[in-house]
Motif scaffolding. Sequence first.
Motif, PDB file in Angstrom:
ATOM      1  N   HIS A   1       0.427  -0.983  -0.131  1.00  0.00           N
ATOM      2  CA  HIS A   1      -0.025   0.050  -0.130  1.00  0.00           C
ATOM      3  C   HIS A   1       0.552   1.413  -0.139  1.00  0.00           C
ATOM      4  N   TYR A   2       2.094   1.270   0.316  1.00  0.00           N
ATOM      5  CA  TYR A   2       2.769   2.055   0.568  1.00  0.00           C
ATOM      6  C   TYR A   2       2.817   3.077  -1.061  1.00  0.00           C
ATOM      7  N   VAL A   3       3.026   2.302  -2.446  1.00  0.00           N
ATOM      8  CA  VAL A   3       2.418   2.992  -3.273  1.00  0.00           C
ATOM      9  C   VAL A   3       1.644   3.835  -3.652  1.00  0.00           C
ATOM     10  N   VAL A   4       0.636   3.230  -2.570  1.00  0.00           N
ATOM     11  CA  VAL A   4      -0.494   4.445  -3.108  1.00  0.00           C
ATOM     12  C   VAL A   4      -0.003   5.589  -2.383  1.00  0.00           C
ATOM     13  N   THR A   5       0.748   6.003  -1.102  1.00  0.00           N
ATOM     14  CA  THR A   5       0.967   7.301  -1.027  1.00  0.00           C
ATOM     15  C   THR A   5       2.172   7.993  -1.396  1.00  0.00           C
ATOM     16  N   LEU A   6       2.875   7.591  -2.067  1.00  0.00           N
ATOM     17  CA  LEU A   6       3.686   7.909  -3.039  1.00  0.00           C
ATOM     18  C   LEU A   6       3.454   9.105  -3.156  1.00  0.00           C
ATOM     19  N   SER A   7       2.242   9.240  -4.376  1.00  0.00           N
ATOM     20  CA  SER A   7       1.653  10.989  -4.733  1.00  0.00           C
ATOM     21  C   SER A   7       1.667  12.051  -3.889  1.00  0.00           C
ATOM     22  N   GLU A   8       1.393  11.166  -2.323  1.00  0.00           N
ATOM     23  CA  GLU A   8       1.182  12.175  -1.548  1.00  0.00           C
ATOM     24  C   GLU A   8       2.865  12.851  -0.591  1.00  0.00           C
ATOM     25  N   LYS A   9       3.981  11.536  -0.942  1.00  0.00           N
ATOM     26  CA  LYS A   9       5.282  11.799   0.259  1.00  0.00           C
ATOM     27  C   LYS A   9       5.908  12.524  -1.144  1.00  0.00           C
ATOM     28  N   ILE A  10       5.938  12.679  -2.085  1.00  0.00           N
ATOM     29  CA  ILE A  10       7.051  13.169  -3.497  1.00  0.00           C
ATOM     30  C   ILE A  10       6.165  14.377  -4.450  1.00  0.00           C
ATOM     31  N   LYS A  11       6.789  15.383  -4.319  1.00  0.00           N
ATOM     32  CA  LYS A  11       6.288  16.137  -4.885  1.00  0.00           C
ATOM     33  C   LYS A  11       7.334  16.318  -6.146  1.00  0.00           C
ATOM     34  N   LEU A  12       7.332  16.547  -7.514  1.00  0.00           N
ATOM     35  CA  LEU A  12       8.086  16.647  -8.247  1.00  0.00           C
ATOM     36  C   LEU A  12       8.397  18.333  -8.724  1.00  0.00           C
ATOM     37  N   LYS A  13       7.946  19.148  -8.740  1.00  0.00           N
ATOM     38  CA  LYS A  13       8.124  20.640  -8.952  1.00  0.00           C
ATOM     39  C   LYS A  13       7.659  21.558  -7.450  1.00  0.00           C
ATOM     40  N   ALA A  14       8.116  22.280  -7.204  1.00  0.00           N
ATOM     41  CA  ALA A  14       8.327  22.907  -6.148  1.00  0.00           C
ATOM     42  C   ALA A  14       6.956  24.639  -6.291  1.00  0.00           C
ATOM     43  N   ALA A  15       6.649  25.254  -7.737  1.00  0.00           N
ATOM     44  CA  ALA A  15       5.714  25.776  -8.094  1.00  0.00           C
ATOM     45  C   ALA A  15       4.614  25.182  -8.101  1.00  0.00           C
ATOM     46  N   PRO A  16       3.193  25.435  -7.755  1.00  0.00           N
ATOM     47  CA  PRO A  16       1.770  24.727  -8.014  1.00  0.00           C
ATOM     48  C   PRO A  16       1.422  25.004  -9.488  1.00  0.00           C
ATOM     49  N   LYS A  17       0.447  23.679  -9.750  1.00  0.00           N
ATOM     50  CA  LYS A  17       0.158  23.400 -11.000  1.00  0.00           C
ATOM     51  C   LYS A  17      -0.553  25.495 -11.617  1.00  0.00           C
ATOM     52  N   LYS A  18      -0.321  25.330 -13.157  1.00  0.00           N
ATOM     53  CA  LYS A  18      -0.748  27.255 -13.472  1.00  0.00           C
ATOM     54  C   LYS A  18      -1.992  26.705 -13.689  1.00  0.00           C
ATOM     55  N   SER A  19      -2.397  25.697 -14.194  1.00  0.00           N
ATOM     56  CA  SER A  19      -3.639  25.303 -14.873  1.00  0.00           C
ATOM     57  C   SER A  19      -4.286  23.753 -14.449  1.00  0.00           C
ATOM     58  N   ALA A  20      -5.239  24.020 -14.571  1.00  0.00           N
ATOM     59  CA  ALA A  20      -5.777  22.641 -14.590  1.00  0.00           C
ATOM     60  C   ALA A  20      -5.802  21.484 -15.749  1.00  0.00           C
ATOM     61  N   ASP A  21      -4.951  21.883 -16.903  1.00  0.00           N
ATOM     62  CA  ASP A  21      -4.839  21.398 -17.928  1.00  0.00           C
ATOM     63  C   ASP A  21      -3.761  20.517 -17.410  1.00  0.00           C
ATOM     64  N   GLU A  22      -2.705  21.548 -16.671  1.00  0.00           N
ATOM     65  CA  GLU A  22      -1.213  20.817 -16.383  1.00  0.00           C
ATOM     66  C   GLU A  22      -1.333  19.396 -15.751  1.00  0.00           C
ATOM     67  N   LEU A  23      -0.301  18.525 -16.201  1.00  0.00           N
ATOM     68  CA  LEU A  23      -0.928  17.041 -15.718  1.00  0.00           C
ATOM     69  C   LEU A  23      -0.716  17.176 -13.691  1.00  0.00           C
ATOM     70  N   ASP A  24      -0.891  16.204 -13.398  1.00  0.00           N
ATOM     71  CA  ASP A  24      -0.378  16.139 -11.203  1.00  0.00           C
ATOM     72  C   ASP A  24       1.118  15.261 -12.027  1.00  0.00           C
ATOM     73  N   ASP A  25       1.211  15.852 -10.731  1.00  0.00           N
ATOM     74  CA  ASP A  25       3.060  15.565 -10.433  1.00  0.00           C
ATOM     75  C   ASP A  25       2.742  14.124 -10.425  1.00  0.00           C
ATOM     76  N   SER A  26       2.085  13.852 -10.104  1.00  0.00           N
ATOM     77  CA  SER A  26       2.284  12.170  -9.832  1.00  0.00           C
ATOM     78  C   SER A  26       1.801  11.487 -11.102  1.00  0.00           C
ATOM     79  N   GLU A  27       1.811  11.946 -12.512  1.00  0.00           N
ATOM     80  CA  GLU A  27       1.133  11.222 -13.888  1.00  0.00           C
ATOM     81  C   GLU A  27       2.688  11.554 -14.425  1.00  0.00           C
ATOM     82  N   LYS A  28       3.808  11.647 -13.559  1.00  0.00           N
ATOM     83  CA  LYS A  28       4.939  12.210 -14.723  1.00  0.00           C
ATOM     84  C   LYS A  28       6.374  11.475 -13.727  1.00  0.00           C
ATOM     85  N   PHE A  29       5.478  10.840 -12.680  1.00  0.00           N
ATOM     86  CA  PHE A  29       6.794   9.484 -11.485  1.00  0.00           C
ATOM     87  C   PHE A  29       7.420   8.844 -12.917  1.00  0.00           C
TER      88      PHE A  29
END
Length: 613
Positions: A144-172
Motif C-alpha cells: 500500500h506504500y505505493v498509493v501514498t507516493l503521490s502524497e510523499k513526493i513532489k515533482l515541482k516546487a511551484a503549484p499547477k498553473k492550470s487545470a490542464d497541467e498534469l499532476d506530479d504523480s502522472e509524471k513520476f
Amino acid sequence: MASERHMPVPVCLVENRPAEGLVVRQEALRVLSEVTQPVVVAGIAGLYRTGKSYLMNRLAGQRRGFSLGASVQSHTKGIWLWCVPHPRRPGHTLVLLDTEGLGDVQKGDSRNDTWIFVLTVLLSSTLIYNSKGIIDQHTMEQLHYVVTLSEKIKLKAAPKKSADELDDSEKFALFFPNFVWAVRDFTLDLEVNGEEISEDEYLENALKLKAGSGPETQHHNELRECLRQFFPCRKCFVFDQPATRRQLAHLEELQDEELSPEFLQQVEKFCSHIWENSPPKTTLDGHIVTGTSLGKLAEIYVEAIRSGAVPCVESVMLALAEIENRAAVKEAVTLYQGLMKEQAKLPTETMQELLELHTRCEQKALDQFMERAFKDGIWSFQAELIWQVEAVKVRFCQDNEQASRAKCEAALRDLSQAVERRVSAGAYSVSGGYELFRRDQQALVEKYQELPGKGVMAGAVLQEFLQSRKTLAKAILDTDCALTAKDRELRFEQDQCERAEWEREVQRMKEAEDKQKKQSQLHSRGEHTLRLRKKLEDCSERQLEVYRRIIGYRSEEESMLLQDGFHERAIRQRTVIHTLQEECHSTTSRILHWVQVLVPVVLGLAFVVLRLL
C-alpha cells in the motif's frame, strides 16, 4: 580518474533511530564520496523476514554480507549500503540498498516504513519488491506504500498553473526506477485456463483492473493503477523454496549443491537480469549519478523528510546541481593547475609554447568539468571556470616571465664580468677605447643570444641591459681622444639608432605575444562554446529519450485499457500522452534556444569581461 570502491561488508546508509527518526550515517557518505564512477543502484523493499538480504548478497556475488538472521525478528534496520564492482558494466559501480523490513510488528512505531520505501524509490535505478507466496489481493495490500507516493513526493516546487497541467504523480514515471517483483516460495503453476504463461504475464494478470465503480472495485483498482502508472517498466521473477524449512535457518551457510536446482536457476536468471538491464542512476534531466552525488541525494532527501517537508525532486535536483557544479569547478581548476605545474618547464622558450600547453591542460579540465556538471544553469559555473583558469594561466605567465628574467639577468651578469673588469682597469680609457668597448659588448650580445633556454623575456632583459650601459658607453665615447667631436656625435647617433631598433624589436615581440594570447582566448572561447552546446544537446537528447520511452509505455497502457474495455481511462491516458508530447516539444525548443542563441552570447560576455580585467 573515476574510481570504484571495494567494500568487504555493507554499511548503514540511513539509520532508523527510535527517538530521532531517519539519520544519514557519515561513514556511508565517506564510502560513497570515494565512488566517482557512475552507479547502478538496485534497492530492495518488502515485508520483514521475506529473504530480501539473501537476494542482495547474491547480486553482490557473495554468500554473506547483508545480515539474514535466523528468526522471525527483522535484522535490517534503516537502509544498508554495499558498493561492489559492476559485474557486467566496466567503469560502473553496483550499489545495493537493503532496506528495513516493512510491517515489522515488533518495531512499535512503523511511521518511518513509508519514508524508507520512498527513499528506496528515489535513490534506486531498479526497485525490487520482495514478497512470499503468490500475488493476490492480500499481497497487493501489503504494498500500500505505493498509493501514498503521490502524497510523499513532489515533482515541482511551484503549484499547477492550470487545470490542464498534469499532476506530479502522472509524471513520476519520468524518473522512477525500473520495477522488479520477486515472488519467493512460489507454489502455483504458471498457467491460465490450462495454457502456460510467463512470469511477466503472471504479474500483468495480477495488475488487471476490475470493471465497476463500487467502493470495493475502487479499492481493488487503486494500487494496481498506481503500479501501472508509476512503474511502466516492470518485470517479475518467481522462486521455488530454496531448501527445507530446517535448512532455511542457515541459508547463507548452504553450498549450492544443497540448494534446490530450480531455485539456483531462478536466482541466476534474476541476477543476470539485474546486472544486464538495470540502468545507471540518473537525475530528472538525465544526468548520470556517481557515488558522490548519490550520497548528496540521500543527505538532501533525508534532511527534507526530517524537516517535515515533502521531498521535492526539482528542488533537490537544483540543490544537488549547485553542490556538484561548484565541486566540478573546483576539481577542474585543481586539475588544470596540477597539469600545468607538472608539465610546464619554466621558462618556456616562447609564449606560444606556454599557450599551447595551456590549451591542452584547459581542454582536460573542461572535459572533467563537463563530465560532472549538469542542469541548464551550467553556463554560470562554466563562466566561473573560465575566470579561474584564466587567473591561474596569468600567474603561470607571470612566473614564466620571472623565471626567464632571472635566467637572462644571471646570464648577462656572467657574460659582462670580463667587460666590467676592463672598465675597472681603465682598458677603455685610451685612444680607440670606444671601438674596443663596442666590439666587446657586441661579442657579449652575440654570446647571450646564442644561449638556449632564456625564455620569453630574453629581448626585453637585453634591452634593459643595453639601456643601463648607455651612460657608461657615453662616458667612454667622450674620453676617446682618437675621435673627433663629429665622430663622437655620429657614433652616439648610431648607438641611439641601434637601441631604438632593439626597442622596436622588443615591442614587435610583445605585440606578437599579445596577439597569440588573444588567439588563444578566441580558441578557448570556441572550445567552451562547442562543449557547452554539446553538453546541452546531450542533455536534451537524454530528456527526449526518457519522454519517448514513457510515451511509448503510456501508448501500450492505452491499448491495454481499450482492449479491457476501460474507454474513459484510455481517453485520460491519451490526454496524458498528448501533454507529455507537448512538454517534450517545449523542452526541445528551450534547449535549442539555449544552444543557438544564449550559449555564444553568455560565453562571449565571459571572455569580454576577461579582456577588461
